[in-house]
Every structure is written in structure tokens, then in C-alpha cells.
Design an enzyme around this catalytic site. Structure first.
Site, PDB file in Angstrom:
ATOM      1  N   ARG A   9      48.024  45.182  48.405  1.00  0.00           N
ATOM      2  CA  ARG A   9      49.094  44.216  48.146  1.00  0.00           C
ATOM      3  C   ARG A   9      50.114  44.796  47.170  1.00  0.00           C
ATOM      4  O   ARG A   9      49.781  45.624  46.329  1.00  0.00           O
ATOM      5  CB  ARG A   9      48.506  42.932  47.559  1.00  0.00           C
ATOM      6  CG  ARG A   9      47.634  42.152  48.530  1.00  0.00           C
ATOM      7  CD  ARG A   9      47.104  40.899  47.865  1.00  0.00           C
ATOM      8  NE  ARG A   9      46.268  40.122  48.780  1.00  0.00           N
ATOM      9  CZ  ARG A   9      45.661  38.984  48.443  1.00  0.00           C
ATOM     10  NH1 ARG A   9      45.822  38.501  47.222  1.00  0.00           N
ATOM     11  NH2 ARG A   9      44.912  38.340  49.320  1.00  0.00           N
ATOM     12  N   ASP A  10      51.331  44.341  47.292  1.00  0.00           N
ATOM     13  CA  ASP A  10      52.375  44.763  46.368  1.00  0.00           C
ATOM     14  C   ASP A  10      52.023  44.338  44.942  1.00  0.00           C
ATOM     15  O   ASP A  10      51.598  43.202  44.706  1.00  0.00           O
ATOM     16  CB  ASP A  10      53.721  44.147  46.760  1.00  0.00           C
ATOM     17  CG  ASP A  10      54.257  44.729  48.060  1.00  0.00           C
ATOM     18  OD1 ASP A  10      53.853  45.852  48.412  1.00  0.00           O
ATOM     19  OD2 ASP A  10      55.071  44.044  48.713  1.00  0.00           O
ATOM     20  N   ARG A  11      52.194  45.247  44.004  1.00  0.00           N
ATOM     21  CA  ARG A  11      51.975  44.949  42.598  1.00  0.00           C
ATOM     22  C   ARG A  11      53.270  44.453  41.953  1.00  0.00           C
ATOM     23  O   ARG A  11      54.356  44.679  42.481  1.00  0.00           O
ATOM     24  CB  ARG A  11      51.460  46.190  41.878  1.00  0.00           C
ATOM     25  CG  ARG A  11      49.949  46.411  41.840  1.00  0.00           C
ATOM     26  CD  ARG A  11      49.191  45.891  43.014  1.00  0.00           C
ATOM     27  NE  ARG A  11      47.742  46.076  42.860  1.00  0.00           N
ATOM     28  CZ  ARG A  11      46.878  45.863  43.831  1.00  0.00           C
ATOM     29  NH1 ARG A  11      47.296  45.465  45.013  1.00  0.00           N
ATOM     30  NH2 ARG A  11      45.579  46.023  43.616  1.00  0.00           N
ATOM     31  N   TYR A  48      38.361  41.874  61.251  1.00  0.00           N
ATOM     32  CA  TYR A  48      37.118  41.342  60.680  1.00  0.00           C
ATOM     33  C   TYR A  48      37.382  40.321  59.584  1.00  0.00           C
ATOM     34  O   TYR A  48      36.509  40.039  58.765  1.00  0.00           O
ATOM     35  CB  TYR A  48      36.215  42.476  60.187  1.00  0.00           C
ATOM     36  CG  TYR A  48      36.699  43.285  59.002  1.00  0.00           C
ATOM     37  CD1 TYR A  48      36.188  43.046  57.732  1.00  0.00           C
ATOM     38  CD2 TYR A  48      37.634  44.312  59.149  1.00  0.00           C
ATOM     39  CE1 TYR A  48      36.602  43.802  56.647  1.00  0.00           C
ATOM     40  CE2 TYR A  48      38.052  45.069  58.071  1.00  0.00           C
ATOM     41  CZ  TYR A  48      37.527  44.799  56.822  1.00  0.00           C
ATOM     42  OH  TYR A  48      37.947  45.547  55.738  1.00  0.00           O
ATOM     43  N   GLY A  49      38.568  39.723  59.589  1.00  0.00           N
ATOM     44  CA  GLY A  49      38.882  38.683  58.620  1.00  0.00           C
ATOM     45  C   GLY A  49      40.326  38.266  58.734  1.00  0.00           C
ATOM     46  O   GLY A  49      41.128  38.909  59.419  1.00  0.00           O
ATOM     47  N   SER A 104      39.719  46.198  48.533  1.00  0.00           N
ATOM     48  CA  SER A 104      38.448  45.499  48.681  1.00  0.00           C
ATOM     49  C   SER A 104      37.270  46.459  48.615  1.00  0.00           C
ATOM     50  O   SER A 104      37.387  47.658  48.870  1.00  0.00           O
ATOM     51  CB  SER A 104      38.416  44.740  50.012  1.00  0.00           C
ATOM     52  OG  SER A 104      38.322  45.649  51.097  1.00  0.00           O
ATOM     53  N   TYR A 155      32.445  28.607  57.014  1.00  0.00           N
ATOM     54  CA  TYR A 155      31.657  29.686  57.596  1.00  0.00           C
ATOM     55  C   TYR A 155      30.557  29.101  58.472  1.00  0.00           C
ATOM     56  O   TYR A 155      29.898  28.124  58.090  1.00  0.00           O
ATOM     57  CB  TYR A 155      31.045  30.566  56.498  1.00  0.00           C
ATOM     58  CG  TYR A 155      30.626  31.921  57.011  1.00  0.00           C
ATOM     59  CD1 TYR A 155      31.582  32.850  57.401  1.00  0.00           C
ATOM     60  CD2 TYR A 155      29.291  32.264  57.141  1.00  0.00           C
ATOM     61  CE1 TYR A 155      31.211  34.094  57.891  1.00  0.00           C
ATOM     62  CE2 TYR A 155      28.911  33.498  57.633  1.00  0.00           C
ATOM     63  CZ  TYR A 155      29.874  34.411  58.002  1.00  0.00           C
ATOM     64  OH  TYR A 155      29.505  35.628  58.502  1.00  0.00           O
TER      65      TYR A 155
END
Length: 355
Positions: free
Chosen positions: A189-191, A256-257, A167, A63
Site C-alpha cells: 500500500r502507498d505510504r 485468495y482474498g 503480509s 467465514y
């Protein structure tokens, strides 16, 4: 300078976190004496500090903004948090003992029980503010607001699509969008199985309108009947390409990421339709850049407004877990923080609570 009879504890970074090193090897717990503040300083007792994606980048040395405080030449991590003022220097007039404060800018170093900093390094927040909410004001609530307010003018009936839907920022984005009459499609995300996926989606629908696992996300179906004017990406890779494909004409795509999407030189494939037919706009995002467009008073007013919204129950804390920092039993602290970093990578917010 006279010393107090008690000591503080802090986590420090020994060396950057890499794929070949564990966080247990990168972090060290150190003890330090507490001293009285100089004329321009304040002595703080930390109350709560979150573990954020920014912190993970700092631990890995990736960072651009570095920790500004060190102990024995080792950087002190932690970019957000809330503290109570214990003592003030003789020249400090804007703060007094008992005030709640948060960092004014990144790099203060909040993964410690106490901090001696310049009074100008912190911002006062309203007395009685929920400390968990106060601890995420700068790295969760403020960027979520900027994403909704600054990237695209949202109107009632508009839709926002976003990945990393579990998030803390995504959960807060959805709440700000709802205040504008807009709605959200959030991709998680896939569980590992159907039951886990169903449980995750039910929990998040308290914040969001539509929650889908990645395997369920079909851009044409998501875009059907919805005016998707804003796409928010913090994953990159195939997930970014998918949400870009769901945008309506004239929509704005914001990155943004890049969690899970490769390094800064990685690429995604966009079609002629995505760029030209739809006249899409593609933007990058930095919280610091958006904050720089506002005066200190405007930023302070925003933070106060966020607290008002929280107290009026128009904003809620995102889903999170708490980690107790007990100075009398700190043997397992680094292990607990290491586990929390792993969970943050999987979009579970953890907040250090200082006892």
C-alpha cells in the site's frame, strides 16, 4: 470431574464485528475453571497464537468455518497457534505431557490460555520448535507453500507478482519462491510520505526481490524483461486488475482474498489481451482444498519439513509484533487485540504470547 486450583482465560465473541461496532464491544474476556481431561482428551497450555485475516472474517461472521468451541454459548476465536500438553487422558497414546501441538484443522479456538480438546484435534510438532514459527504453520506457512507449489510449476528465472506485499503470507511466498530459483515483485500500500515508503521497502527486501508501492506499480514496466508466470491476489479491486495486466503469456492468476476490494459480487475489468491473447488462467484458492489433496502423513511431513527449513535458516519468521497475554494484568488485553486487528488489516502480523 476434579478441578485444578487454577483457572483459564479466554476471549469470546459476543456478536459479529460490524462497521458500526468496535472490537472492544464484540469481544469479552472470560475466566473458566480447568478440569482434568476425559479418557480421549488432552489439556493444553497455549503458548502463542497469531491474529490472522481468517480471524477477522470469523469475528465479522463472514467465514464459512465457524469456531467449534464455546464458553457460556459464546464462540472462542483463534484459528492457529501452538500449545504444550499439560495432561493426557487415560486412552491417549499418541501424545504425552510436554509435547508441542498445533491445531489439526480450523476452528479450535486458540485465543485462550488453556484448552480442553480431543487428542485427535491436534498435531504434534517437533520438541524445541520455535513457538512463534509453530504458531503460524497452518495459516501462514502452509498456504504460502501451497500457493507456490500447487498453483503454477515455477522454474528458475520465473517471476511472481503479488499484492498485499507486507503480509506474512506474501513474505513467506517470496521465501518459498526463492527456494525454487524464482523471484518476486511485491506490491504494498502507498505510504503517507517518501520516507515511510522507503523504510517499508527496505525492511521487506530482506524477503523479496522487488518491492513497490501501488503508486509506483506500472504493469508494462514491471513486465518488461521479466517472465511473470504467477500473479497472487488477496486484495481484489484495482490492485488485482493491475497485477493481472503484468502477467506473461500463459501465466496463472490466483485470488485468495478480497481485503480492500469489495464484497463477493464485486468485479474487476480485464481486457481481451489479458484473457485471450495472453491465454491467462484464473484460479481461486482455498488452503483447505489444497490440504485435502494430501494424506495426514503427507501434511505432517510437510509441517516437519517447514520446521527443518526454519532451523536451517532457509525460512524466516515474517515481520511481526508480539502481544503479551499476562493473566495477572489483562485489563488492557481487548484493547491490545483490537489494535492488532487494525494492524493486521494493514498487513502487520501480530502474535499473542501467553505468559
Amino acid at each position: 470431574m476434579p478441578r485444578n486450583p487454577i483457572a483459564g482465560q479466554t476471549l469470546t465473541i459476543n456478536h459479529p464485528l460490524t462497521d458500526s461496532t468496535s472490537l472492544n464491544e464484540s469481544l469479552t474476556l472470560q475466566t473458566f475453571p480447568l478440569v482434568d481431561p476425559s479418557s480421549t482428551q488432552v489439556l493444553l497450555k497455549l503458548l502463542a497464537a497469531p491474529i490472522n485475516p481468517l480471524d477477522i472474517h470469523v469475528l465479522a461472521g463472514r467465514y464459512p468455518i465457524k469456531p467449534r468451541h464455546t464458553l457460556n454459548a459464546s464462540p472462542i476465536p483463534g484459528f492457529d497457534g501452538v500449545a504444550r500438553v499439560l495432561k493426557v487422558g487415560s486412552s491417549v497414546t499418541e501424545l504425552k505431557e510436554g509435547n508441542l501441538v498445533i491445531p489439526k484443522s480450523y476452528g479450535l479456538g486458540t485465543w485462550r490460555t488453556h484448552a480442553l480438546v480431543e487428542a485427535s484435534d491436534v498435531v504434534k510438532v517437533k520438541s524445541g520448535t520455535n513457538v512463534l514459527f509453530a504458531s503460524i504453520l497452518k495459516t501462514v506457512v502452509l498456504p504460502a507453500y501451497f500457493l507456490v507449489e500447487d498453483m503454477k510449476a515455477l522454474e528458475k528465472g520465473d517471476w511472481v507478482v503479488q499484492n498485499a506485499g507486507s503480509s506474512a503470507i506474501a513474505q513467506t511466498v517470496a521465501q518459498f519462491a526463492r527456494l525454487k530459483g524464482a523471484r518476486t515483485v511485491s506490491i504494498i500500500r502507498d505510504r503517507p510520505d517518501e520516507a515511510a515508503g522507503r523504510e517499508a521497502k527496505v525492511a521487506l527486501t530482506a524477503f523479496m526481490d522487488v518491492v513497490l508501492e501501488e503508486k509506483e506499480f506500472i504493469p508494462a514496466e514491471v513486465a518488461d524483461g521479466r517472465k511473470i508466470v504467477l500473479a497472487l491476489d488477496s486484495v481484489w479491486g484495482s490492485s488485482a486488475r493491475q497485477i493481472a495486466s503484468a502477467m506473461s503469456n500463459g501465466a496463472v492468476f490466483v485470488n485468495y482474498g478480497q481485503f480492500g476490494g469489495g464484497g463477493p459480487d464485486s468485479a474487476i475489468q480485464l481486457t481481451h489481451r489479458d484473457i485471450f491473447w495472453k491465454a491467462g488462467v484464473f484460479r481461486s484458492f482455498r488452503t483447505t482444498a489444497q490440504a485435502a489433496q494430501r494424506s495426514e502423513k503427507e501434511l505432517a511431513d510437510l509441517l516437519a519439513w517447514f520446521v527443518d527449513l526454519f532451523e536451517a535458516r532457509q525460512l524466516r519468521l515474517p515481520r511481526h509484533r508480539e502481544i503479551k497475554w499476562n493473566v495477572e494484568d489483562s485489563e488492557n488485553l481487548i484493547e491490545a487485540v483490537a489494535d492488532a486487528v487494525k494492524m493486521e488489516r494493514n498487513s502487520t502480523k501480530s502474535i499473542l504470547i501467553f505468559e
